[in-house]
Design an enzyme around this catalytic site. Structure first.
Site, PDB file in Angstrom:
ATOM      1  N   GLU A  22      55.532  33.134 -22.737  1.00 53.40           N
ATOM      2  CA  GLU A  22      54.378  32.821 -21.885  1.00 53.40           C
ATOM      3  C   GLU A  22      54.841  31.938 -20.741  1.00 53.40           C
ATOM      4  O   GLU A  22      55.578  30.964 -20.959  1.00 53.40           O
ATOM      5  CB  GLU A  22      53.300  32.096 -22.696  1.00 53.40           C
ATOM      6  CG  GLU A  22      52.115  31.610 -21.867  1.00 53.40           C
ATOM      7  CD  GLU A  22      51.061  30.881 -22.706  1.00 53.40           C
ATOM      8  OE1 GLU A  22      50.897  31.242 -23.890  1.00 53.40           O
ATOM      9  OE2 GLU A  22      50.418  29.956 -22.179  1.00 53.40           O
TER      10      GLU A  22
ATOM     11  N   GLU B  75      47.791  25.828 -14.909  1.00 52.17           N
ATOM     12  CA  GLU B  75      46.631  25.521 -15.735  1.00 52.17           C
ATOM     13  C   GLU B  75      46.056  24.204 -15.229  1.00 52.17           C
ATOM     14  O   GLU B  75      46.805  23.290 -14.882  1.00 52.17           O
ATOM     15  CB  GLU B  75      47.003  25.351 -17.209  1.00 52.17           C
ATOM     16  CG  GLU B  75      47.330  26.614 -17.951  1.00 52.17           C
ATOM     17  CD  GLU B  75      47.464  26.348 -19.437  1.00 52.17           C
ATOM     18  OE1 GLU B  75      46.463  26.487 -20.166  1.00 52.17           O
ATOM     19  OE2 GLU B  75      48.574  25.982 -19.859  1.00 52.17           O
TER      20      GLU B  75
END
Length: 270
Positions: free
Chosen positions: A135, A140
């Site tokens: 990932e 974020e």
């Protein structure tokens, strides 16, 4: 038409979102339902659309019955123990249409920063279970102990199922707003440069994290492979609440996450 970018990068794929109306469903596949991280939103494709040259992902406050509800509020399955859906949003992926290995990805976006907002730009591998698939979190935004941060991360597999090994940089949001009090009102460019040696993540040309791929080797469950030497697909989503979004500010609903473009380049050798 292919174009040559600076430093001999060649554009191989993009979505400019320049047509008002539905997003390109041949490119983007919406996730559906309660998906991960105990988040409060129900994902559905209807919360994403193109407007004024941007992809808009809109989180909304709305209440309706949860079709996954089992009638047992004390169930251990958080997806099924909620009688009602109270928020909706969207998560779009290129899992079925596009993935790539190595290159440069650029995303120009304006993110929501109100309480509960958890927007992201990220990538996942498609051939193994998480986290052995790998990932990459290009962006974020969420709260850590109540304090908003912008993150730049990657993770890969360990010897235990669903236990990731992380290389994470967490930059306090104040780092950006101290220099520009109107930061949240503006669009910004997130860039990921991925080579066989490193993954480098930038925000407006500021290097946030550089991850050496010599370290990103899966444990036994991932067969000792390096997931970042294999293709990854793109995800764009706006989560609400859950494990990291923080307390939700209903007065900020609907929240809008606006993506101007997504572009992927690879090295062009003349």
């Amino acid at each position: 038409m292919m174009v040559v970018a600076q430093d001999s990068w060649k554009l191989i794929w993009s979505d400019e979102f320049n047509i008002d109306g539905p997003y390109n469903s041949g490119v983007w596949t919406p996730e559906k339902g309660f998906v991960r991280n105990h988040e409060d939103q129900w994902y559905q494709g209807e919360n994403a659309f193109c407007q004024n040259g941007c992809l808009v992902i809109e989180a909304r406050r709305e209440k309706r019955e949860n079709p996954m509800y089992t009638g047992m509020a004390n169930s251990n399955d958080w997806r099924r123990n909620r009688k009602y859906i109270e928020y909706t949003s969207a998560s779009l992926t290129t899992r079925r249409s596009f993935s790539f290995t190595f290159g440069r990805m650029e995303v120009r976006a304006r993110i929501p920063t109100a309480g509960g907002a958890w927007p992201a730009i990220w990538l996942l591998g498609n051939d193994m279970e998480w986290p052995s698939c790998g990932e990459i979190d290009v962006m974020e935004y969420y709260r850590i102990n109540g304090v908003p941060h912008i993150l730049a991360n990657a993770c890969w597999g360990s010897d235990r199922r669903y236990q990731a090994v992380w290389n994470s940089k967490r930059i306090p949001y104040a780092h950006f707003t101290d220099g520009d009090s109107r930061w949240a009102e503006k669009f910004h460019v997130w860039r990921m440069e991925w080579t066989p040696q490193t993954i480098s993540i930038f925000l407006d040309d500021e290097l946030l994290n550089e991850i050496p791929l010599s370290e990103t080797v899966n444990g036994t469950l991932g067969n000792g492979r390096n997931p970042f030497h294999a293709p990854q697909y793109i995800l764009l989503n706006l989560a609400i609440g859950g494990d990291n979004g923080g307390e939700i500010d209903d007065s900020s609903m609907p929240m809008r996450y606006e993506i101007d473009y997504v572009r992927v380049y690879q090295r062009h050798e003349p």
